[in-house]
Design a protein around this motif. Structure first.
Motif, PDB file in Angstrom:
ATOM      1  N   CYS A 115       0.828  -1.233  -0.077  1.00 32.77           N
ATOM      2  CA  CYS A 115       0.108  -0.102   0.011  1.00 32.77           C
ATOM      3  C   CYS A 115       0.815   1.091   0.001  1.00 32.77           C
ATOM      4  O   CYS A 115       1.702   1.382   0.798  1.00 32.77           O
ATOM      5  CB  CYS A 115      -0.837  -0.082   1.154  1.00 32.77           C
ATOM      6  N   CYS A 118      -0.211   3.730   3.580  1.00 30.87           N
ATOM      7  CA  CYS A 118       0.238   3.385   4.939  1.00 30.87           C
ATOM      8  C   CYS A 118       1.575   2.533   4.771  1.00 30.87           C
ATOM      9  O   CYS A 118       1.973   2.150   5.887  1.00 30.87           O
ATOM     10  CB  CYS A 118      -0.814   2.490   5.571  1.00 30.87           C
ATOM     11  N   CYS A 153      -4.781   0.187  -0.029  1.00 31.56           N
ATOM     12  CA  CYS A 153      -5.439  -0.866   0.566  1.00 31.56           C
ATOM     13  C   CYS A 153      -6.738  -0.355   1.013  1.00 31.56           C
ATOM     14  O   CYS A 153      -7.064   0.940   1.058  1.00 31.56           O
ATOM     15  CB  CYS A 153      -4.660  -1.356   1.886  1.00 31.56           C
ATOM     16  N   CYS A 156      -6.882   2.350   3.930  1.00 27.14           N
ATOM     17  CA  CYS A 156      -6.512   3.925   3.288  1.00 27.14           C
ATOM     18  C   CYS A 156      -7.452   4.415   2.505  1.00 27.14           C
ATOM     19  O   CYS A 156      -7.884   5.720   2.470  1.00 27.14           O
ATOM     20  CB  CYS A 156      -5.137   3.858   2.533  1.00 27.14           C
TER      21      CYS A 156
HETATM   22 ZN   LIG Z   1      -2.797   1.302   3.196  1.00 26.94          ZN
END
Ligand SMILES: [Zn+2]
Ligand SMILES: [Zn+2]
Ligand SMILES: [Zn+2]
Length: 162
Positions: A115, A118, A153, A156
């Motif tokens: 991701c 994050c 992801c 997020c």
């Molecule tokens: Zn993420």
């Protein structure tokens, strides 16, 4: 072990289940291969399994010194090399950082789903998910594969209003 392990990287979950599984896999691997799990090897691995975010060498060194392991960079690098050579840790080239292997002890081609918001990473098995590359019909023997897939992801994208 559980094939849905990697799925949890991008969901809220009880991470103690993940870390117990990682710990069991390194202990089993070292026992079966007669490798000594020194306190520093154990510690570096333990730092890497605190989350699903890969860590850079300097982040690892930082935690080591904060937690009373005053190891010099060369020693810490040697520990990382040991863990990587034994397939217990992977280096993610694109992020220049390290992550504990989710399939230690199983022959696999690591593929990383990353991701970009994050930095959490899920490891999937490349040979299962990209079967063509490892199929015999291609007449090719893979020696080294680095598969790094980036995106966002669900945690997020749900949070982001953007
Ligand atoms: Zn993420
Ligand atoms: Zn987890
Ligand atoms: Zn792996």
């Amino acid at each position: 072990m559980s094939s849905n392990h990697s799925m949890s990287s991008f969901k809220k979950h009880d991470h103690s289940i993940c870390s117990d599984r990682y710990k069991a896999s390194i202990e089993k691997y070292c026992h079966q291969n007669n490798l000594e799990l020194t306190p520093l090897r154990q510690k570096v691995f333990e730092i890497l399994i605190r989350g699903h975010k890969p860590l850079g060498a300097y982040e690892i060194l930082d935690v080591l010194s904060k937690e009373g392991f005053s190891s010099s960079p060369p020693i810490a690098y040697r520990v990382l090399d040991f863990l990587i050579e034994n397939g217990l840790v992977h280096k993610i080239q694109g992020l220049n950082s390290f992550i504990a292997c989710a399939y230690a002890g199983c022959a696999h081609i690591p593929a990383f789903v990353i991701c970009r918001k994050c930095d959490n990473v899920a490891e999937i098995r490349g040979e299962e998910n990209i079967p063509k590359a490892s199929s015999s019909s291609l007449d090719f023997k893979i020696e080294n594969a680095m598969i790094e897939i980036s995106g966002v992801c669900s945690m997020c994208s749900d949070a982001g209003v953007a």
